[in-house]
Design a protein around this motif. Structure first.
Motif, PDB file in Angstrom:
ATOM      1  N   HIS A 167       0.854  -1.183   0.000  1.00 14.83           N
ATOM      2  CA  HIS A 167       0.000   0.000   0.000  1.00 14.83           C
ATOM      3  C   HIS A 167       0.891   1.234   0.000  1.00 14.83           C
ATOM      4  CE1 HIS A 167      -3.346  -2.617   1.012  1.00 14.83           C
ATOM      5  NE2 HIS A 167      -2.622  -3.100   2.006  1.00 14.83           N
ATOM      6  N   THR A 168       0.301   2.352  -0.309  1.00 17.97           N
ATOM      7  CA  THR A 168       1.065   3.593  -0.245  1.00 17.97           C
ATOM      8  C   THR A 168       0.280   4.650   0.513  1.00 17.97           C
ATOM      9  OG1 THR A 168       0.178   4.430  -2.345  1.00 17.97           O
ATOM     10  CG2 THR A 168       2.221   3.161  -2.454  1.00 17.97           C
ATOM     11  N   LYS A 169       1.002   5.455   1.210  1.00 15.84           N
ATOM     12  CA  LYS A 169       0.512   6.717   1.762  1.00 15.84           C
ATOM     13  C   LYS A 169       1.536   7.710   1.243  1.00 15.84           C
ATOM     14  CE  LYS A 169      -0.792   9.077   5.998  1.00 15.84           C
ATOM     15  NZ  LYS A 169      -2.126   9.499   5.656  1.00 15.84           N
ATOM     16  N   PRO A 170       1.350   8.121  -0.022  1.00 15.58           N
ATOM     17  CA  PRO A 170       2.403   8.863  -0.724  1.00 15.58           C
ATOM     18  C   PRO A 170       3.044   9.942   0.142  1.00 15.58           C
ATOM     19  CG  PRO A 170       0.562   8.506  -2.181  1.00 15.58           C
ATOM     20  CD  PRO A 170       0.131   8.040  -0.814  1.00 15.58           C
ATOM     21  N   PRO A 171       4.363   9.931   0.192  1.00 16.25           N
ATOM     22  CA  PRO A 171       5.313   9.134  -0.577  1.00 16.25           C
ATOM     23  C   PRO A 171       5.782   7.851   0.114  1.00 16.25           C
ATOM     24  CG  PRO A 171       6.488  10.861   0.564  1.00 16.25           C
ATOM     25  CD  PRO A 171       5.032  11.020   0.929  1.00 16.25           C
ATOM     26  N   ILE A 172       5.174   7.464   1.240  1.00 16.26           N
ATOM     27  CA  ILE A 172       5.628   6.264   1.961  1.00 16.26           C
ATOM     28  C   ILE A 172       4.992   5.013   1.358  1.00 16.26           C
ATOM     29  CG2 ILE A 172       5.606   5.060   4.179  1.00 16.26           C
ATOM     30  CD1 ILE A 172       5.744   7.738   5.556  1.00 16.26           C
ATOM     31  N   VAL A 173       5.810   3.970   1.226  1.00 12.46           N
ATOM     32  CA  VAL A 173       5.346   2.668   0.780  1.00 12.46           C
ATOM     33  C   VAL A 173       5.235   1.790   2.025  1.00 12.46           C
ATOM     34  CG1 VAL A 173       5.898   0.638  -0.616  1.00 12.46           C
ATOM     35  CG2 VAL A 173       6.516   2.921  -1.439  1.00 12.46           C
ATOM     36  N   ILE A 174       4.120   1.113   2.177  1.00  8.04           N
ATOM     37  CA  ILE A 174       3.898   0.231   3.314  1.00  8.04           C
ATOM     38  C   ILE A 174       3.763  -1.189   2.786  1.00  8.04           C
ATOM     39  CG2 ILE A 174       2.425  -0.327   5.292  1.00  8.04           C
ATOM     40  CD1 ILE A 174       1.596   2.897   4.166  1.00  8.04           C
ATOM     41  N   ILE A 175       4.642  -2.058   3.258  1.00  5.63           N
ATOM     42  CA  ILE A 175       4.563  -3.467   2.883  1.00  5.63           C
ATOM     43  C   ILE A 175       4.059  -4.218   4.106  1.00  5.63           C
ATOM     44  CG2 ILE A 175       5.840  -5.512   2.125  1.00  5.63           C
ATOM     45  CD1 ILE A 175       7.860  -3.644   0.786  1.00  5.63           C
ATOM     46  N   GLU A 176       2.878  -4.816   3.974  1.00  2.00           N
ATOM     47  CA  GLU A 176       2.306  -5.612   5.055  1.00  2.00           C
ATOM     48  C   GLU A 176       2.639  -7.069   4.791  1.00  2.00           C
ATOM     49  OE1 GLU A 176      -1.730  -4.758   6.438  1.00  2.00           O
ATOM     50  OE2 GLU A 176      -1.704  -3.097   4.999  1.00  2.00           O
ATOM     51  N   VAL A 177       3.121  -7.752   5.822  1.00  2.00           N
ATOM     52  CA  VAL A 177       3.559  -9.138   5.680  1.00  2.00           C
ATOM     53  C   VAL A 177       2.861 -10.003   6.711  1.00  2.00           C
ATOM     54  CG1 VAL A 177       5.542 -10.702   5.776  1.00  2.00           C
ATOM     55  CG2 VAL A 177       5.837  -8.393   4.867  1.00  2.00           C
ATOM     56  N   MET A 178       2.421 -11.175   6.281  1.00  2.00           N
ATOM     57  CA  MET A 178       1.886 -12.179   7.180  1.00  2.00           C
ATOM     58  C   MET A 178       2.542 -13.501   6.797  1.00  2.00           C
ATOM     59  SD  MET A 178      -0.158 -15.002   7.841  1.00  2.00           S
ATOM     60  CE  MET A 178      -0.933 -15.282   6.289  1.00  2.00           C
ATOM     61  N   LEU A 179       3.174 -14.145   7.764  1.00  2.00           N
ATOM     62  CA  LEU A 179       3.789 -15.450   7.553  1.00  2.00           C
ATOM     63  C   LEU A 179       3.235 -16.429   8.569  1.00  2.00           C
ATOM     64  CD1 LEU A 179       7.493 -14.291   7.181  1.00  2.00           C
ATOM     65  CD2 LEU A 179       6.019 -15.117   5.356  1.00  2.00           C
ATOM     66  N   LYS A 180       3.025 -17.659   8.124  1.00  2.69           N
ATOM     67  CA  LYS A 180       2.511 -18.676   9.036  1.00  2.69           C
ATOM     68  C   LYS A 180       3.159 -20.011   8.693  1.00  2.69           C
ATOM     69  CE  LYS A 180      -1.664 -20.727  10.826  1.00  2.69           C
ATOM     70  NZ  LYS A 180      -3.110 -20.796  10.778  1.00  2.69           N
ATOM     71  N   GLN A 181       3.633 -20.674   9.736  1.00  2.00           N
ATOM     72  CA  GLN A 181       4.228 -21.997   9.592  1.00  2.00           C
ATOM     73  C   GLN A 181       3.754 -22.802  10.806  1.00  2.00           C
ATOM     74  OE1 GLN A 181       8.599 -22.863  10.160  1.00  2.00           O
ATOM     75  NE2 GLN A 181       8.524 -22.733   7.931  1.00  2.00           N
ATOM     76  N   TYR A 182       2.801 -23.690  10.593  1.00  2.00           N
ATOM     77  CA  TYR A 182       2.132 -24.396  11.678  1.00  2.00           C
ATOM     78  C   TYR A 182       1.585 -23.384  12.674  1.00  2.00           C
ATOM     79  CZ  TYR A 182       4.238 -28.463   9.533  1.00  2.00           C
ATOM     80  OH  TYR A 182       4.606 -29.418   8.635  1.00  2.00           O
ATOM     81  N   ARG A 183       2.058 -23.391  13.912  1.00  2.00           N
ATOM     82  CA  ARG A 183       1.523 -22.468  14.921  1.00  2.00           C
ATOM     83  C   ARG A 183       2.317 -21.167  15.021  1.00  2.00           C
ATOM     84  NH1 ARG A 183       0.499 -27.036  19.392  1.00  2.00           N
ATOM     85  NH2 ARG A 183      -1.416 -27.855  18.482  1.00  2.00           N
ATOM     86  N   VAL A 184       3.404 -21.088  14.316  1.00  2.00           N
ATOM     87  CA  VAL A 184       4.227 -19.880  14.366  1.00  2.00           C
ATOM     88  C   VAL A 184       3.683 -18.874  13.359  1.00  2.00           C
ATOM     89  CG1 VAL A 184       6.555 -18.943  14.110  1.00  2.00           C
ATOM     90  CG2 VAL A 184       6.247 -21.273  14.977  1.00  2.00           C
ATOM     91  N   GLU A 185       3.358 -17.685  13.857  1.00  2.00           N
ATOM     92  CA  GLU A 185       2.846 -16.631  12.985  1.00  2.00           C
ATOM     93  C   GLU A 185       3.622 -15.349  13.213  1.00  2.00           C
ATOM     94  OE1 GLU A 185      -1.360 -15.861  12.735  1.00  2.00           O
ATOM     95  OE2 GLU A 185      -1.817 -17.941  13.245  1.00  2.00           O
ATOM     96  N   GLU A 186       3.781 -14.596  12.157  1.00  2.00           N
ATOM     97  CA  GLU A 186       4.459 -13.301  12.243  1.00  2.00           C
ATOM     98  C   GLU A 186       3.719 -12.342  11.323  1.00  2.00           C
ATOM     99  OE1 GLU A 186       6.780 -11.308  14.021  1.00  2.00           O
ATOM    100  OE2 GLU A 186       8.564 -12.345  13.300  1.00  2.00           O
ATOM    101  N   GLU A 187       3.330 -11.214  11.863  1.00  2.00           N
ATOM    102  CA  GLU A 187       2.682 -10.164  11.074  1.00  2.00           C
ATOM    103  C   GLU A 187       3.365  -8.850  11.388  1.00  2.00           C
ATOM    104  OE1 GLU A 187      -1.599  -9.828  10.964  1.00  2.00           O
ATOM    105  OE2 GLU A 187      -1.788 -11.915  11.617  1.00  2.00           O
ATOM    106  N   GLU A 237      -0.291  -2.254  -8.027  1.00  2.00           N
ATOM    107  CA  GLU A 237      -0.790  -1.091  -8.768  1.00  2.00           C
ATOM    108  C   GLU A 237      -0.549   0.223  -8.028  1.00  2.00           C
ATOM    109  OE1 GLU A 237      -1.569   0.203 -12.192  1.00  2.00           O
ATOM    110  OE2 GLU A 237      -1.567  -1.950 -11.851  1.00  2.00           O
ATOM    111  N   GLU A 238      -0.796   0.253  -6.704  1.00  2.00           N
ATOM    112  CA  GLU A 238      -0.572   1.478  -5.930  1.00  2.00           C
ATOM    113  C   GLU A 238       0.895   1.891  -5.994  1.00  2.00           C
ATOM    114  OE1 GLU A 238      -2.076   2.128  -1.885  1.00  2.00           O
ATOM    115  OE2 GLU A 238      -3.500   0.512  -2.264  1.00  2.00           O
TER     116      GLU A 238
END
Length: 179
Positions: A54-74, A140-141
């Motif tokens: 996403h963007t809040k011009p001029p900042i770019v925001i990358i949102e990440v979600m990772l999941k491996q069994y019960r381990v999650e990171e956001e 696209e953003e």
């Protein structure tokens, strides 16, 4: 637009995002980003990953979600396209269909960060981190932002750079990185 009014919104974005990372583009054009994590992800184990840009011009925001069994990171990553290298990295994201996201423990990340700061280069695979290949669907953003980045108000860019630099100093201190 009143710069002072909008700065609070930018500060909120910066506060909730990570601003310390190692980034680049491999020779094949694949963008990569390396971050610290206290979670234990295992290599070669089925994982799920999601990246939203996403963007809040001029900042770019990358949102990440990772999941491996019960381990999650956001988490969120805030990027200010303020120099040529960062712009090239973001352009590679626009042109790629994937990003390599590596997570390293605090100590390993500290070593990676220092190595890049001192030598200016990172050799692919020459660091201790678990890497995820995450498909990029909608950029696209980011594509729109990159088309106008050079005409964004310089005063706003400078103020945002100051805010991010302050946040980075705190993150570096929290990670125990000594340069």
């Amino acid at each position: 637009m009143d710069v002072e009014l909008s700065l609070e919104g930018y500060m909120d974005v910066i506060r909730e995002a990570r601003t310390i990372y190692v980034y680049g583009v491999y020779d094949d054009g694949t963008p990569y980003i390396i971050l610290h994590s206290d979670k234990t992800f295992k290599p070669r184990v089925r994982s799920e990953g999601f990246v939203a840009i996403h963007t809040k011009p001029p900042i770019v925001i990358i949102e990440v979600m990772l999941k491996q069994y019960r381990v999650e990171e956001e988490f969120k990553i805030a990027i200010l396209p303020s120099n040529k290298e960062i712009k090239e990295f973001l352009k590679a994201i626009v042109e790629s269909d994937r990003i390599l996201l590596s997570l390293a423990y605090k100590e390993d990340f500290s070593e990676i960060y220092k190595m890049v700061a001192e030598k200016g280069v990172l050799i692919e695979g020459d660091y201790n981190a678990v890497t995820f290949e995450i498909p990029l669907d909608n950029v696209e953003e980011l594509k729109q932002l990159m088309s106008v980045i050079d005409i964004i108000d310089k005063e706003l860019m400078n103020k945002l750079e100051e805010l991010i630099t302050e946040k980075q100093k705190n993150e570096i201190k929290d990670l125990g990185i000594k340069l």
